[in-house]
Scaffold this active site. Structure first.
Site, short mmCIF file in Angstrom:
data_model
loop_
_atom_site.label_atom_id
_atom_site.label_comp_id
_atom_site.label_asym_id
_atom_site.label_seq_id
_atom_site.Cartn_x
_atom_site.Cartn_y
_atom_site.Cartn_z
N ASP A 130 -9.70 6.21 -2.37
CA ASP A 130 -8.56 6.57 -3.22
C ASP A 130 -9.11 7.17 -4.52
OD1 ASP A 130 -9.63 4.35 -4.47
OD2 ASP A 130 -7.69 3.71 -5.23
N TYR A 160 -6.25 7.03 3.80
CA TYR A 160 -6.46 5.94 2.85
C TYR A 160 -5.73 4.67 3.30
CZ TYR A 160 -5.60 2.59 -0.68
OH TYR A 160 -5.49 1.39 -1.29
N GLU A 204 0.82 -1.21 0.00
CA GLU A 204 0.00 0.00 0.00
C GLU A 204 0.85 1.26 0.00
OE1 GLU A 204 -2.98 0.36 -0.68
OE2 GLU A 204 -3.73 -1.67 -0.52
#
Length: 361
Positions: A150, A132, A49
């Site tokens: 996102d 996020y 991520e």
DNA sequence: CAACCGTGGTT
DNA sequence: TAACCAAGGTT
């Protein structure tokens, strides 16, 4: 007969689509594996991520493979020297991510006994983890019902509800819509499903509405506005800056390099000493050479574009004796110098010097 | 909160 | 070719 879709079974419809169309990713536990009781490794989810922030899946794949091969656990990453991690990150961009990656790994070891927290608030408190990424790790790695917002989800929500408010102002409304859809059942798969939908069907240009699992409830498709959404506030033009880099090689093959300060552009990365980069084109900034030598101007120039400006660099080269003491930087022995440790703009300068050398200039 | 912070692929 | 875009965060 309703104007806008209500949550209803929308999440379920998307999950059924995801069960068939989930993209393969090295860090991902697919729907079938999850059903078999296999859980993702939070370290891998977190690492992926961070790498995926503003970066495509295709670009991340190789970097992810090298990182997990070299540092299989968060504890091993936390123990790595800074320069090794920055070198491995070189070329991926947004180098503050790499600095925060190390800070975060060390914080997880020091504060959480080497185990990633599952809680959104606890994740948010860690370096490099924003709203996020906290939601992504919490939902994907731990299957907690957090809402990821996102660029994909923003686009999908703006179209599903035909929201014309421009970004970034529309974010709170889009988050509200996305949160209302987040299911209690399989939230981890759902988070990845919405993003897969945005990446493969609900694309920025020419969305494939005809094969979209949400084509019936989508208001923008009904209104014909899907390709126009989401609206965005216009961006400012990029200025052009100029500067000079100095590439010095000692007769024993060592290269004169410096580690840039942690703050600012290319922070913490290896680079060639050089001038400041200024907005003036009339007289190219030359700065002060890092070492006294007979400098030669290379033919050609380095062109590179950063997030908020274009850059044009002159490159000067010199060969220096073993006795010289540089005013800036340190000599890196030939066997310790890998061009792949350099950020792209610095590697371009090196490539230019090598092509000039091969050409006999 | 707007500015800052990389890079490579696509259109 | 230039603009746009990508699983954003920090200050």
């Amino acid at each position: 007969m309703r104007e806008t879709p209500s949550p209803g079974n929308l999440p379920h419809i998307l999950l059924e689509w995801y069960d068939v169309h989930a993209r393969e990713m090295p860090w991902r536990t697919g729907p079938a594996e999850r059903r078999a009781g296999i859980r993702p490794d939070p370290y891998r989810i977190w690492l992926s991520e961070i790498m995926l922030q503003q970066t495509t899946v295709a670009t991340v794949r190789d970097y992810f493979a090298r990182f997990v091969a070299r540092w299989p656990t968060v504890a091993e990453l936390a123990a790595a020297p800074d320069a090794d991690v920055m070198g491995e990150w070189a070329g991926l961009g947004y180098y503050a991510r790499a600095r925060n990656l190390l800070k975060c790994a060390r914080a997880v070891v020091a504060q959480h006994d080497g185990v990633f927290p599952a809680d959104h608030a606890a994740l948010l408190a860690l370096p490099g983890i924003g709203p996020y990424t906290a939601a992504a790790v919490s939902s994907i790695a731990f299957d907690l019902p957090q809402t990821v917002l996102d660029g994909n989800v923003e686009r999908v929500m703006a179209r599903l509800y035909d929201i014309h408010t421009p970004l970034p102002g529309a974010k709170p409304v889009l988050m509200e819509k996305a949160a209302a859809l987040t299911p209690r059942d399989r939230p981890g798969d759902y988070a990845q499903a919405v993003m897969d939908l945005g990446a493969t069907i609900c694309t920025p240009k020419s969305p494939a509405c005809g094969i979209c699992p949400w084509r019936d409830p989508c208001k923008a498709r009904r209104e014909g506005t899907a390709p126009l959404l989401p609206m965005k506030t216009p961006k400012k033009p990029k200025p052009v800056r100029h500067g000079t880099l100095y590439l010095a090689q000692r007769t024993d093959g060592a290269w004169l390099l410096e580690t840039r300060p942690d703050k600012g552009l290319l922070g913490g990365m290896l680079g060639w000493p050089g001038s400041d980069w200024l907005d003036i084109a009339t007289e190219r900034p030359a700065g002060t050479p890092p070492v006294t030598a007979c400098w030669h101007d290379l033919a050609g120039e380095v062109r590179h574009t950063f997030t908020h400006f274009h850059l044009i660099l002159s490159v000067r080269t010199a060969r220096v004796g073993p006795e010289v003491q540089p005013e800036r930087g340190d000599f890196v022995p030939r066997q310790n110098f890998r061009p792949s440790d350099l950020p792209t703009v610095m590697r371009k300068a090196f490539d230019l010097s090598q092509s000039a050398h091969v050409a006999g200039l």
